[in-house]
Design an enzyme around this catalytic site. Structure first.
Site, PDB file in Angstrom:
ATOM      1  N   HIS A 227       0.810  -1.213   0.000  1.00  0.00           N
ATOM      2  CA  HIS A 227       0.000   0.000   0.000  1.00  0.00           C
ATOM      3  C   HIS A 227       0.847   1.269   0.000  1.00  0.00           C
ATOM      4  CE1 HIS A 227       0.466  -0.308   4.490  1.00  0.00           C
ATOM      5  NE2 HIS A 227       0.579   0.984   4.340  1.00  0.00           N
ATOM      6  N   ASP A 255      -0.500  -7.392   0.785  1.00  0.00           N
ATOM      7  CA  ASP A 255       0.146  -6.106   1.055  1.00  0.00           C
ATOM      8  C   ASP A 255       1.658  -6.230   1.016  1.00  0.00           C
ATOM      9  OD1 ASP A 255       0.468  -3.467   1.641  1.00  0.00           O
ATOM     10  OD2 ASP A 255      -0.069  -3.620   3.740  1.00  0.00           O
ATOM     11  N   GLY A 334       3.429   5.623   9.490  1.00  0.00           N
ATOM     12  CA  GLY A 334       4.812   5.839   9.070  1.00  0.00           C
ATOM     13  C   GLY A 334       5.663   4.603   9.273  1.00  0.00           C
ATOM     14  N   SER A 336       4.667   1.673   8.388  1.00  0.00           N
ATOM     15  CA  SER A 336       4.275   0.736   7.327  1.00  0.00           C
ATOM     16  C   SER A 336       5.458   0.237   6.510  1.00  0.00           C
ATOM     17  CB  SER A 336       3.295   1.417   6.375  1.00  0.00           C
ATOM     18  OG  SER A 336       2.039   1.534   6.958  1.00  0.00           O
ATOM     19  N   SER A 351       2.030  -4.023   8.100  1.00  0.00           N
ATOM     20  CA  SER A 351       0.897  -3.651   7.256  1.00  0.00           C
ATOM     21  C   SER A 351       0.064  -2.569   7.918  1.00  0.00           C
ATOM     22  CB  SER A 351       0.038  -4.884   6.961  1.00  0.00           C
ATOM     23  OG  SER A 351      -1.097  -4.535   6.215  1.00  0.00           O
TER      24      SER A 351
END
Length: 382
Positions: A227, A255, A334, A336, A351
């Site tokens: 993402h 993801d 942040g 991720s 994720s």
């Protein structure tokens, strides 16, 4: 029918974990960090577990050793159980590995391999079949997630609304006796919010690097959350001197992404622990459910917790993501894409989740091995 390995194992929430893939030396580039000794690496991981699990130095060392041994035994026990293998889980307090089987004879073979055996009715494959049926519905408003609970030999549906959970069960036409509904106030969200600054940036947003990897052509790069960017999206290192492009990306459904370096972005086998040190990566052996894991991210740094479930389908506002792993390690926007690691073994890329690192929360990660296998990537381990 379960999706293809790349889709089923690549997840879709996004927390950016900061792994230290430093910029290669060159004009205006940062120098690569020196590789820590084995003793330094062990101390770094042990200190994190002492802090987050309330362990003594001896207790943290004992936990890491027990987990490493459990991972080896788990593989042997699964092979010994064959078609009767029903999943496994590790207890961080008793340091015991339990392997479920669907046949009493298989239990003897599992115990001979060194694990505790438990005879169950359903088993992991049957539970995955229920999850598949639930996945096929596309979810329901008010339902947060669903996953196979290996320890209890059931599929758990986590929901804000009990009626929505019952509607999902009816729509999927699954056996109610194989399902348990759990009430929760959580509302999972992705962690790739535009918060600005460090780790790596793409289109005005920020995410974290997961793990360094090379593709089949030998090109350097790293895995992160899908993402964080679509195929073709440009990525820039924290100091602005390194650049790359998203060569692979999947989200939602899963993801994960692979960013290929295009200029001044060299690879290392290190993960940033945000305490002045680094954790080396030696492989990607999957840790059993219940194992302690630590995560690294550019917003909250280095945090630890335990694996609570694997193969969970999470209903984000942007769509459902399948085959995520749930932990009680905290994370925030942040983080991720950032690294999840057990000992020196890479586990996956952050994720999304619920909560924060002040009050605590739930964080999901996408398993790394399916992404490596699907895209023909090699994890950097030296």
């Amino acid at each position: 029918m379960r999706p293809s390995p790349i889709i089923s194992a690549i997840g879709t929430g996004a927390l950016a974990l900061g792994m230290s893939i430093a910029v290669a030396p060159g004009a205006g580039a940062a120098t690569l960090p020196s590789e820590p000794s084995t003793d330094d690496v062990a101390a770094t991981m042990q200190e994190a577990l002492e802090r987050d699990f309330g362990l003594t130095p001896f207790g943290a060392e004992e936990l890491l050793d027990a987990q490493a041994e459990a991972s080896e035994i788990d593989a042997e026990a699964a092979e010994a159980a064959g078609d009767h293998y029903g999943g496994s889980f590790f207890d961080t307090e008793s340091l015991e590995l339990t392997v479920n089987v669907t046949d009493a004879q298989a239990a003897e073979q599992v115990e001979a391999a060194g694990a505790r055996a438990e005879v169950v009715r359903n088993g992991h494959e049957a539970l995955l079949g229920v999850v598949d049926d639930l996945d096929g519905t596309g979810g329901e408003d008010g339902v947060v997630s669903w996953y196979p609970d290996v320890a209890d030999d059931t599929v758990v549906i986590r929901a804000n609304d009990a009626e929505a959970a019952q509607s999902l069960i009816e729509s999927a036409d699954v056996d109610p006796s194989a399902v348990e509904v759990e009430q929760t106030e959580e509302s999972p969200r992705l962690y790739a919010d535009i918060v600005g600054g460090d780790a790596f940036t793409m289109g005005g947003g920020r995410c974290s690097i997961g793990f360094a990897a090379t593709d089949s052509s030998g090109n350097d790069g790293f895995v992160t959350a899908g993402h964080c960017g679509t195929v073709g999206t440009s990525a820039t290192s924290e100091d602005g001197s390194g650049s790359g492009v998203f060569e692979e990306s999947v989200f939602p459904g899963n993801d994960a992404a692979f960013v290929s370096s295009t200029s001044n972005w060299g690879v290392t086998n290190l993960v940033n622990t945000y305490d002045g040190g680094d954790q080396t990566v030696s492989g990607s052996e999957e840790a059993p459910i219940g194992s302690a894991v630590c995560r690294s991210g550019s917003t909250t740094g280095w945090e630890c917790g335990s694996i609570e479930a694997r193969g969970e389908s999470v209903s984000y506002p942007q769509g459902t993501v399948e085959d995520l792993t749930r932990t009680d390690a905290c994370a925030e926007p942040g983080d991720s894409g950032g690294s999840f690691i057990a000992g020196d073994q890479a586990q996956g890329m952050t994720s999304g989740g619920s909560g924060d690192c002040t009050s605590g929360g739930t964080t999901y990660y996408q398993e790394i091995n399916p992404a490596l296998d699907t895209w023909g990537l090699n994890l950097v381990t030296s």
